[in-house]
Motif scaffolding. Structure first.
Motif, PDB file in Angstrom:
ATOM      1  N   CYS A 119      35.418  20.026  49.253  1.00  0.00           N
ATOM      2  CA  CYS A 119      34.894  20.081  47.882  1.00  0.00           C
ATOM      3  C   CYS A 119      35.163  21.443  47.243  1.00  0.00           C
ATOM      4  N   SER A 120      35.045  22.510  48.023  1.00  0.00           N
ATOM      5  CA  SER A 120      35.314  23.843  47.471  1.00  0.00           C
ATOM      6  C   SER A 120      36.786  23.971  47.084  1.00  0.00           C
ATOM      7  N   SER A 189      39.597  36.071  45.339  1.00  0.00           N
ATOM      8  CA  SER A 189      38.355  36.230  44.584  1.00  0.00           C
ATOM      9  C   SER A 189      38.630  36.681  43.154  1.00  0.00           C
ATOM     10  N   GLN A 190      39.622  37.560  42.978  1.00  0.00           N
ATOM     11  CA  GLN A 190      39.948  38.036  41.630  1.00  0.00           C
ATOM     12  C   GLN A 190      40.443  36.910  40.739  1.00  0.00           C
ATOM     13  N   ASP A 191      41.238  36.010  41.314  1.00  0.00           N
ATOM     14  CA  ASP A 191      41.757  34.887  40.535  1.00  0.00           C
ATOM     15  C   ASP A 191      40.643  33.916  40.151  1.00  0.00           C
ATOM     16  N   VAL A 192      39.725  33.684  41.087  1.00  0.00           N
ATOM     17  CA  VAL A 192      38.599  32.785  40.796  1.00  0.00           C
ATOM     18  C   VAL A 192      37.705  33.392  39.718  1.00  0.00           C
ATOM     19  N   ALA A 193      37.444  34.700  39.827  1.00  0.00           N
ATOM     20  CA  ALA A 193      36.587  35.367  38.846  1.00  0.00           C
ATOM     21  C   ALA A 193      37.209  35.351  37.451  1.00  0.00           C
ATOM     22  N   LYS A 194      38.533  35.421  37.385  1.00  0.00           N
ATOM     23  CA  LYS A 194      39.214  35.439  36.092  1.00  0.00           C
ATOM     24  C   LYS A 194      39.280  34.058  35.460  1.00  0.00           C
ATOM     25  N   ALA A 195      39.578  33.032  36.274  1.00  0.00           N
ATOM     26  CA  ALA A 195      39.801  31.693  35.727  1.00  0.00           C
ATOM     27  C   ALA A 195      38.545  30.835  35.693  1.00  0.00           C
ATOM     28  N   ALA A 196      37.653  31.022  36.660  1.00  0.00           N
ATOM     29  CA  ALA A 196      36.470  30.142  36.748  1.00  0.00           C
ATOM     30  C   ALA A 196      35.275  30.914  37.291  1.00  0.00           C
ATOM     31  N   PRO A 197      34.717  31.847  36.519  1.00  0.00           N
ATOM     32  CA  PRO A 197      33.554  32.609  37.001  1.00  0.00           C
ATOM     33  C   PRO A 197      32.337  31.730  37.276  1.00  0.00           C
ATOM     34  N   PHE A 198      32.291  30.556  36.658  1.00  0.00           N
ATOM     35  CA  PHE A 198      31.168  29.648  36.889  1.00  0.00           C
ATOM     36  C   PHE A 198      31.054  29.264  38.366  1.00  0.00           C
ATOM     37  N   LEU A 199      32.196  29.164  39.056  1.00  0.00           N
ATOM     38  CA  LEU A 199      32.167  28.783  40.463  1.00  0.00           C
ATOM     39  C   LEU A 199      31.581  29.878  41.350  1.00  0.00           C
ATOM     40  N   PHE A 213      18.847  39.810  46.705  1.00  0.00           N
ATOM     41  CA  PHE A 213      19.048  38.379  46.879  1.00  0.00           C
ATOM     42  C   PHE A 213      20.235  37.948  46.023  1.00  0.00           C
ATOM     43  N   THR A 214      20.576  36.689  46.129  1.00  0.00           N
ATOM     44  CA  THR A 214      21.590  36.106  45.255  1.00  0.00           C
ATOM     45  C   THR A 214      21.023  34.832  44.645  1.00  0.00           C
ATOM     46  N   TYR A 215      21.656  34.384  43.565  1.00  0.00           N
ATOM     47  CA  TYR A 215      21.232  33.121  42.975  1.00  0.00           C
ATOM     48  C   TYR A 215      21.349  31.973  43.976  1.00  0.00           C
ATOM     49  N   GLY A 216      22.282  32.107  44.908  1.00  0.00           N
ATOM     50  CA  GLY A 216      22.455  31.064  45.914  1.00  0.00           C
ATOM     51  C   GLY A 216      21.227  30.876  46.783  1.00  0.00           C
ATOM     52  N   SER A 217      20.538  31.992  47.099  1.00  0.00           N
ATOM     53  CA  SER A 217      19.320  31.902  47.909  1.00  0.00           C
ATOM     54  C   SER A 217      18.238  31.138  47.164  1.00  0.00           C
ATOM     55  N   LEU A 274      27.297  20.653  46.861  1.00  0.00           N
ATOM     56  CA  LEU A 274      26.501  21.773  46.349  1.00  0.00           C
ATOM     57  C   LEU A 274      26.623  22.980  47.281  1.00  0.00           C
ATOM     58  N   GLY A 275      26.715  22.714  48.581  1.00  0.00           N
ATOM     59  CA  GLY A 275      26.963  23.801  49.531  1.00  0.00           C
ATOM     60  C   GLY A 275      28.309  24.456  49.303  1.00  0.00           C
ATOM     61  N   ALA A 276      29.297  23.673  48.876  1.00  0.00           N
ATOM     62  CA  ALA A 276      30.614  24.241  48.551  1.00  0.00           C
ATOM     63  C   ALA A 276      30.511  25.214  47.394  1.00  0.00           C
ATOM     64  N   TRP A 277      29.716  24.866  46.384  1.00  0.00           N
ATOM     65  CA  TRP A 277      29.493  25.774  45.251  1.00  0.00           C
ATOM     66  C   TRP A 277      28.864  27.073  45.719  1.00  0.00           C
ATOM     67  N   ALA A 278      27.852  26.962  46.609  1.00  0.00           N
ATOM     68  CA  ALA A 278      27.216  28.163  47.149  1.00  0.00           C
ATOM     69  C   ALA A 278      28.174  28.954  48.029  1.00  0.00           C
ATOM     70  N   LEU A 279      29.066  28.250  48.755  1.00  0.00           N
ATOM     71  CA  LEU A 279      30.034  28.940  49.617  1.00  0.00           C
ATOM     72  C   LEU A 279      30.995  29.779  48.793  1.00  0.00           C
ATOM     73  N   ILE A 280      31.468  29.242  47.671  1.00  0.00           N
ATOM     74  CA  ILE A 280      32.366  30.010  46.800  1.00  0.00           C
ATOM     75  C   ILE A 280      31.657  31.252  46.287  1.00  0.00           C
ATOM     76  N   GLY A 281      30.396  31.100  45.892  1.00  0.00           N
ATOM     77  CA  GLY A 281      29.649  32.259  45.425  1.00  0.00           C
ATOM     78  C   GLY A 281      29.408  33.274  46.525  1.00  0.00           C
ATOM     79  N   ARG A 282      29.253  32.794  47.750  1.00  0.00           N
ATOM     80  CA  ARG A 282      28.958  33.690  48.874  1.00  0.00           C
ATOM     81  C   ARG A 282      30.162  34.542  49.257  1.00  0.00           C
ATOM     82  N   ILE A 283      31.345  33.908  49.400  1.00  0.00           N
ATOM     83  CA  ILE A 283      32.508  34.660  49.861  1.00  0.00           C
ATOM     84  C   ILE A 283      33.429  35.059  48.717  1.00  0.00           C
TER      85      ILE A 283
END
Length: 366
Positions: A119-120, A189-199, A213-217, A274-283
């Motif tokens: 999913c990620s 990470s730089q490419d993800v932050a530039k194209a899709a910061p929502f992820l 903490f993080t929003y993921g927690s 939903l865990g995939a969304w949190a995984l992208i935010g984590r790493i």
């Protein structure tokens, strides 16, 4: 004709006593008594733990925190370190929710980690590579997660295959699809932050009283609260426990067991997304090789958290506590200078002790 009256004279105003009444007068008049033997302290403890499955994990977590606070000292109890433990168990906690739903129904899902990573990759490829708006890519990832769960559910309910075998096979299938679709390439990470910061939004840090903490927690805690409400306050939740405890009895009581099982597997797939969304935010980045140990880590958290692999027993709160136990022991042993090898050794002992304790507690209902 035989005389049916008693040889003794009847009392005045009373009809003569018949022969069958003489037999009744000789009947046993004592009332049955049931002596209840007092339970031993060990037996009472067994009943207490059976009624409160999260009691043992909570005690182990408290003892772990107290023990490492003495061994390591102030470094372990610092706000930053404790918040770091919560961040580290965020992914395990979310995937553990999906695993708990399956385990309560007396199944096991070896594909949760592969679904999460697939999913990620889908979210990342659509949003970063193909330029699809990030919210739509996120919805596509949720759809893929639900679809993977539906495949597991159909194989378990329609073909009546064992969940262990089904998810072992789909784990290989989903992992192969993940490598094929991603081309074994990692999105930086730089490419993800530039194209899709929502992820990456769930990786946003939040500083509270010296703790980070993080929003993921917070998202993990919110998800746990929602699933806890479903399991404990809705008819679907009661049906899930009933199916795991005794599917034959549940079906006789009017519960559509196959439909409940299918819903559980679909819900588990969506939770993995939903865990995939949190995984992208984590790493930060999106890698097809991420989350390699998520399958076993989720099972570890569920088992240590007091859920029974035989079904019908377990809780979302217990899974969170189980994840925290693993996080506390790994963190405490690392700060104590213990090699990673012996950290995994300790976690293995915890798993065996948890399963042995579950077997002992289950004897109450035997």
């Amino acid at each position: 004709m035989t005389d049916t009256t008693s040889s003794s004279a009847p009392a005045e105003g009373r009809p003569p006593i018949q022969s069958f009444e003489q037999v009744l007068e000789k009947r046993e008049s004592r009332v049955a008594e049931f002596d209840s033997t007092p339970k031993s302290p060990l037996r009472r403890l067994q009943h207490l733990l059976h009624a409160n499955p999260t009691a043992v994990p909570a005690i182990v977590l408290a003892l772990g925190v107290i023990g490492f606070s003495f061994i390591v000292g102030g470094r372990f109890l610092s706000s930053f370190n404790l918040s770091l433990i919560i961040q580290q168990v965020t992914i395990i906690g979310i995937i553990g929710i999906a695993q708990t739903l399956i385990v309560i129904t007396a199944g096991i899902d070896l594909s949760v980690g592969a679904i999460m990573v697939l999913c990620s990759v889908v979210m990342g490829k659509l949003a970063v590579t193909l330029g699809v708006p990030a919210p739509l890519a996120f919805l596509a990832g949720l759809t893929v997660g639900g679809g993977c769960g539906a495949i597991n559910g159909l194989l378990v309910t329609r073909l009546r295959l064992p969940p262990f075998i089904v998810t072992l096979g789909t784990w290989s299938i989903f992992f192969a699809l993940n490598l094929w679709y991603s081309g074994s390439e990692t999105l930086r990470s730089q490419d993800v932050a530039k194209a899709a910061p929502f992820l990456q939004v769930l990786g946003t840090p939040v500083d509270i009283l010296g703790a980070r903490f993080t929003y993921g927690s917070f998202f993990m805690l919110l998800l746990i609260a929602v699933v806890w409400y479903v399991l404990n306050r809705t008819a679907l939740g009661r049906h899930i426990y009933a199916v795991g405890d005794d599917p034959a009895a549940a079906e006789l009581s009017g519960i559509r067991t196959q439909r409940v099982l299918f819903k559980v597997y679909v819900a588990a797939g969506i939770v993995c997304a939903l865990g995939a969304w949190a995984l992208i935010g984590r790493i930060g980045s999106i890698s097809p090789q991420a989350g390699q140990t998520a399958n076993l880590d989720s099972i570890t958290a569920v088992v240590i958290g007091g859920a029974s692999l035989f079904g019908g027993r377990g809780s979302i709160v217990g899974t969170l506590i189980g994840a925290l136990i693993v996080g506390v022991f790994r963190n405490g042993l690392a700060l104590s200078g213990v090699d990673v090898l012996w950290q995994e050794f300790t976690v293995g002992i915890l798993i065996i002790v948890a399963v042995a304790l579950d077997q002992w507690i289950r004897k109450v209902s035997a």
